[in-house]
Design an enzyme around this catalytic site. Structure first.
Site, PDB file in Angstrom:
ATOM      1  CB  CYS A 117      -0.963   0.009   1.185  1.00 19.54           C
ATOM      2  SG  CYS A 117      -2.179  -1.327   1.104  1.00 19.54           S
ATOM      3  CG  HIS A 258      -3.010   3.525   1.868  1.00 20.00           C
ATOM      4  ND1 HIS A 258      -3.555   3.156   0.664  1.00 20.00           N
ATOM      5  CD2 HIS A 258      -3.154   2.457   2.694  1.00 20.00           C
ATOM      6  CE1 HIS A 258      -4.004   1.907   0.761  1.00 20.00           C
ATOM      7  NE2 HIS A 258      -3.767   1.470   1.978  1.00 20.00           N
ATOM      8  CG  ASN A 288      -6.713  -0.612   1.199  1.00 16.73           C
ATOM      9  OD1 ASN A 288      -6.026  -0.210   0.265  1.00 16.73           O
ATOM     10  ND2 ASN A 288      -6.196  -1.066   2.335  1.00 16.73           N
TER      11      ASN A 288
END
Lengths: 337, 87
Positions: A117, A258, A288
């Protein structure tokens, strides 16, 4: 090339994002696993995400985001393509050369970058450094992940969190005072926390032929441990990037972190002293999307940002890895997602 | 701008986490356990993160869950600060 020929800053020239069309709501998932819209919303802030169609691969998402970023930049020549992903089309070779080829970028250098990520912040840092060093003239940096290819759809702890998507930016050399200039980067990692976010099997440690437990081939995450580690690492990395840029917290116009969990984002912003209205939220629409989440959030909110506004980016991901960067918003047109 | 607070009293900790975590019930009622207040596992992770950041020490979600109430958390924070924190 002499140092006098080198640019004073790496500058954002184009931004693009792509989400596959299939919308999956929390209610859709509640029909498959034991969960509810209310549970998902209150714990994560996610309302819906997009799933790529069967037969789609990460490169398909990356090519579309890359195409939009190149259009936003005015179709310039590019001599470097970096694809940040932890869901490459194949474990070998890298996805980036295929993406470069499909985008018609000739024989541009192309490689994948694996920082889960944190991948986009890592890739943006490497591309910026390559431009500043004179190694490349212009880079296409893509964060692309198709997490539905590694998440177990029956695992309610992870299946509700992730969506598929890709985001991209074009970076070349310019002036530090220009709209779109990238300021400072701070990157870090802690391999002792390697197991917190992992796909245990399918690599050299547990090759496919030795997989005993089929669930080891799926993505796994220790959510609560990640929560604390993510808040700590993103907060401290952000402070470092701000200090390296000579910015105070008050200088930050937008906080683009993020997009994993709204509660993490708000806690990091609170810990940094960033007002909640400066926190950019895109996970409500996309979940996500791993390495794609930051450029997707930038593309989705492009109309909100004004040229020269100051943006703080930060991410935390598997590895564990983390990073932060400062940038100003460029003067450009971004296609709506 | 780190939110640094040096007073690890139960009241200070309750104020700190109350400001940081929207929707958190007031932790202060005397004798109330985190279970009584319906603090779930994600919230214990949030409390741990806020307390760790503010006092410059390491407190895990497991610590918060196993201590069970505000007084226990306050004692742990005092001990960790006395032990030197992590700088």
């Amino acid at each position: 090339m002499s140092s006098r020929d080198r640019p004073g800053a790496a500058v954002l020239r184009g931004v693009g994002g792509y989400l596959p069309p299939r919308v999956v709501t929390n209610d859709d998932l509640a029909a498959l696993v034991d969960t509810s819209d209310e549970w998902i919303r209150t714990r994560t802030g996610i309302r819906e995400r997009r799933f790529a169609d069967q037969g789609s691969a990460t490169s398909d998402l990356a090519v579309e985001a890359g195409r939009r970023a190149l259009a936003s930049a005015g179709e310039p020549d590019v001599d470097l393509v970096v694809v940040a992903t932890s869901t490459p089309d194949r474990s070998c070779p890298a996805t980036a050369p295929l993406v470069a080829s499909r985008l018609g970028l000739g024989t541009a250098a192309a490689f994948d970058l694996a920082a889960v990520c944190s991948g986009f912040v890592y890739a943006l840092a490497q591309a910026s450094a390559a431009v500043l060093a004179g190694l490349h003239r212009r880079a296409l940096v893509i964060g692309a992940d198709q997490f539905t290819s590694i998440v177990d759809p029956r695992d309610r702890a992870t299946s509700i969190l992730f969506g598929d998507g890709a985001g991209a930016v074009v970076v070349d050399g310019g002036d530090p005072d220009e709209a779109g200039s990238l300021g400072a980067f701070h990157l870090g990692s802690d391999g002792s926390a390697h197991d917190l976010i992992t796909v245990p099997a399918g690599g050299s440690r547990v090759p496919h032929r030795e997989v005993v437990d089929a669930s080891d081939a799926y993505f796994r995450m220790d959510g609560r441990a990640v929560f604390g580690a993510a808040v700590g690492a993103m907060s401290s990395s952000s402070r470092r990037a701000l200090a390296l840029s000579g910015w105070s917290v008050e200088d930050v116009d937008w906080f683009v972190a993020h997009q994993a969990n709204e509660r993490i984002l708000r806690l990091v912003a609170h810990s940094l002293g960033i007002a909640s209205e400066k926190v950019v939220i895109h996970l409500d629409r996309a979940g996500n999307t791993s390495a794609a989440s930051i450029p997707l959030a930038l593309a989705a909110h492009a109309r909100t940002f004004a040229p020269h506004e100051r943006i703080l980016l930060t991410a935390f991901g598997g590895g564990t890895t983390w990073g932060a960067a400062t940038a100003t918003w460029p003067r450009l047109v971004v296609q709506d997602l | 701008m780190t939110e640094t607070v040096f007073d690890p009293s139960p009241e200070s900790i309750a104020d700190l986490v109350g400001r940081a975590i929207p929707g958190l019930p007031d932790l202060r009622p005397t004798g109330a356990t985190f279970d009584d207040l319906a603090i779930d596992s994600l919230t214990t992770a949030e409390i741990a993160a806020v307390v760790s950041q503010a006092y410059g020490i390491e407190v895990s979600d497991y610590d918060v869950a196993s201590l069970g109430d505000l007084d226990g958390l306050s004692r742990l924070v005092r001990e960790r600060i006395a032990a030197g924190g992590d700088g």
